[in-house]
Design a protein around this motif. Structure first.
Motif, PDB file in Angstrom:
ATOM      1  N   TRP A  65      -3.273   7.573  12.235  1.00  0.00           N
ATOM      2  CA  TRP A  65      -3.374   8.458  11.099  1.00  0.00           C
ATOM      3  C   TRP A  65      -4.129   9.691  11.492  1.00  0.00           C
TER       4      TRP A  65
ATOM      5  N   PRO B 153      -1.740   1.317   9.342  1.00  0.00           N
ATOM      6  CA  PRO B 153      -1.814   1.008   8.061  1.00  0.00           C
ATOM      7  C   PRO B 153      -2.657   2.209   7.113  1.00  0.00           C
TER       8      PRO B 153
ATOM      9  N   TRP C 169       0.104   4.464   5.311  1.00  0.00           N
ATOM     10  CA  TRP C 169       0.513   3.827   4.057  1.00  0.00           C
ATOM     11  C   TRP C 169      -0.411   3.856   2.927  1.00  0.00           C
TER      12      TRP C 169
ATOM     13  N   HIS D 158      -0.699   7.764   1.552  1.00  0.00           N
ATOM     14  CA  HIS D 158       0.368   8.308   1.128  1.00  0.00           C
ATOM     15  C   HIS D 158       1.064   7.626   0.093  1.00  0.00           C
TER      16      HIS D 158
ATOM     17  N   THR E 159       3.538   3.919   0.092  1.00  0.00           N
ATOM     18  CA  THR E 159       4.588   3.263   0.588  1.00  0.00           C
ATOM     19  C   THR E 159       5.927   4.111   0.240  1.00  0.00           C
TER      20      THR E 159
ATOM     21  N   VAL F 246       5.917   7.676   1.892  1.00  0.00           N
ATOM     22  CA  VAL F 246       6.168   7.413   3.297  1.00  0.00           C
ATOM     23  C   VAL F 246       7.510   7.369   3.778  1.00  0.00           C
TER      24      VAL F 246
ATOM     25  N   PRO G  73       7.575  -2.169   8.549  1.00  0.00           N
ATOM     26  CA  PRO G  73       6.505  -2.214   7.439  1.00  0.00           C
ATOM     27  C   PRO G  73       5.010  -2.587   7.776  1.00  0.00           C
ATOM     28  N   VAL G  74       3.748  -2.475   7.124  1.00  0.00           N
ATOM     29  CA  VAL G  74       2.713  -2.757   7.363  1.00  0.00           C
ATOM     30  C   VAL G  74       2.456  -4.072   7.569  1.00  0.00           C
TER      31      VAL G  74
END
Length: 409
Positions: free
Chosen positions: A216, A249, A252, A255, A257, A260, A276-277
């Motif tokens: 991040w 993570p 996500w 911002h 889901t 993003v 996906p996370v």
């Protein structure tokens, strides 16, 4: 404000519980990344009917979005924060340093937030060139409060981390324990199922897979290195190659889901697999033929694969030069805008590159394959209980299962 619970903590919880006389363990999550990381040490306690685990979500976290939803999806008991810090526990586990831990009424075991204590953070104090910076997780400002150590045990992955701890917070060294790294163990286990992971990602037997990984922040691959990912996705479309993207993570959480995925849609429509996370990232990483990374932890874990890597040319200023990631940034090749990014990633490794990757991999973890065994001894010592018979349980790596466009996994 959430209603306080009556069981398994509360006023006279024994009136309502079926398993009685349990030791109570509090798991403190600040972020989704925290919650996921905590599942590794908790796996050695989970099946013990003498232990009840209760989660709580620490307040004031910048990246706290999605934590409650993730814990609920796991079926975890989640206590309101104010109730948790007014209840006594036999042990507490955390993976983020924060002042909220001061309020926990239990011996605290503090785990690393990622790998290698790489990131530098400012700490209070006079400095000629601004605030002094120390590695997050080892800095004295996070470990000592009013002359008192916050954590009873500080869990380290490598013996060299103890040496770094001696330099920045020597009073924490007696409570430090080198146990290894559960993520390393899951990657090694996932490598044994590499073909299964590739199949579930929809990678054909004649295709290559490049895994791109972004931490991040503005100096990450998605922050400052998007042009390299764009080149990679465009080049892969004309070759028998797939690209999968692992996203920290916190991205996500910061911002959302929907946002993003909206930003990434042009790439996903061009074939990018956006992981996906909620998916098990170690299986995706193990499936890679090459890795495009940045200064985040996942890039350092990727050295365990012994496969070609490129790192985005940003983020060095955020990293402790004495950390394993600091060395990786000095020695691994960087992504550039010259030539083909995909050709560089799918190159044959030289003997020097293979040796460099092996050397970096040895700096990640001192006890590969032994995290569960070693952390169980630490936790049960603090719980003042004999360890269960048999081998310590490691957290299983679930099979990859998420929807991909045009694929049915």
């Amino acid at each position: 404000m959430r209603e306080w619970m009556h069981t398994p903590i509360g006023v006279e919880p024994e009136r309502w519980t079926t398993w009685s006389d349990c030791r109570r363990v509090l798991a403190v999550a600040h972020t989704v990344a925290d919650a996921q990381r905590l599942m590794d040490p908790l796996a050695v306690l989970a099946a013990d009917h003498r232990v009840q685990v209760v989660f709580t979500i620490a307040p004031h976290s910048v990246f706290g979005a999605g934590v409650e939803e993730w814990l609920n999806s796991m079926g975890a008991v989640v206590a309101p924060w104010e109730q948790a810090v007014r209840s006594r526990f036999d042990l507490a586990l955390a993976t983020s340093v924060s002042r909220e831990l001061d309020r926990v009424l239990a011996p605290v075991v503090l785990f690393a937030h990622g790998v290698g204590f790489n990131k530098l953070v400012p700490v209070p104090g006079p400095g000629q060139d601004g605030p002094e910076r120390q590695p997050y997780g080892l800095a004295r400002d996070g470990l000592v409060r009013d002359g008192r150590l916050i954590a009873t045990r500080l869990v380290l992955a490598h013996t060299r981390e103890r040496t770094r701890l001696e330099r920045v917070c020597p009073e924490a060294v007696p409570g430090a324990r080198v146990v290894g790294d559960a993520a390393v163990d899951r990657i090694l286990e996932s490598l044994n199922r590499r073909e299964e992971h590739r199949r579930r990602l929809g990678v054909g037997s004649e295709e290559r897979l490049v895994v791109a990984t972004s931490t991040w922040g503005p100096s990450s691959l998605l922050g400052a290195g998007r042009e390299h990912l764009d080149r990679l996705v465009r080049e892969a479309r004309t070759r028998r190659c797939r690209v999968a993207l692992l996203i920290h993570p916190n991205v996500w959480a910061a911002h959302g889901t929907w946002q993003v995925l909206s930003w990434l849609r042009p790439w996903s429509e061009a074939g990018l697999i956006v992981v996906p996370v909620t998916a098990e990232w170690t299986g995706v990483l193990a499936a890679a033929d090459a890795v495009l990374g940045d200064h985040g932890s996942t890039s350092l874990y990727a050295t365990l694969l012994g496969r070609p890597m490129l790192l985005a040319p940003h983020g060095e200023g955020d990293i402790d030069p004495a950390s394993p990631m600091g060395r990786a940034l000095r020695t691994l090749p960087r992504a550039t805008t010259d030539g083909s990014t995909l050709d560089r990633l799918l190159r044959e490794l030289s003997l020097w590159e293979r040796s460099t990757l092996r050397s970096l991999a040895t700096e990640v973890c001192s006890h590969p394959g032994r995290f569960a065994q070693r952390i169980r001894a630490v936790l049960y010592e603090l719980l003042d209980m004999p360890e269960p018979q048999g081998a310590a349980a490691a957290r299983p790596s679930p099979p990859l299962s998420f929807d991909l466009p045009g694929r049915n996994l």
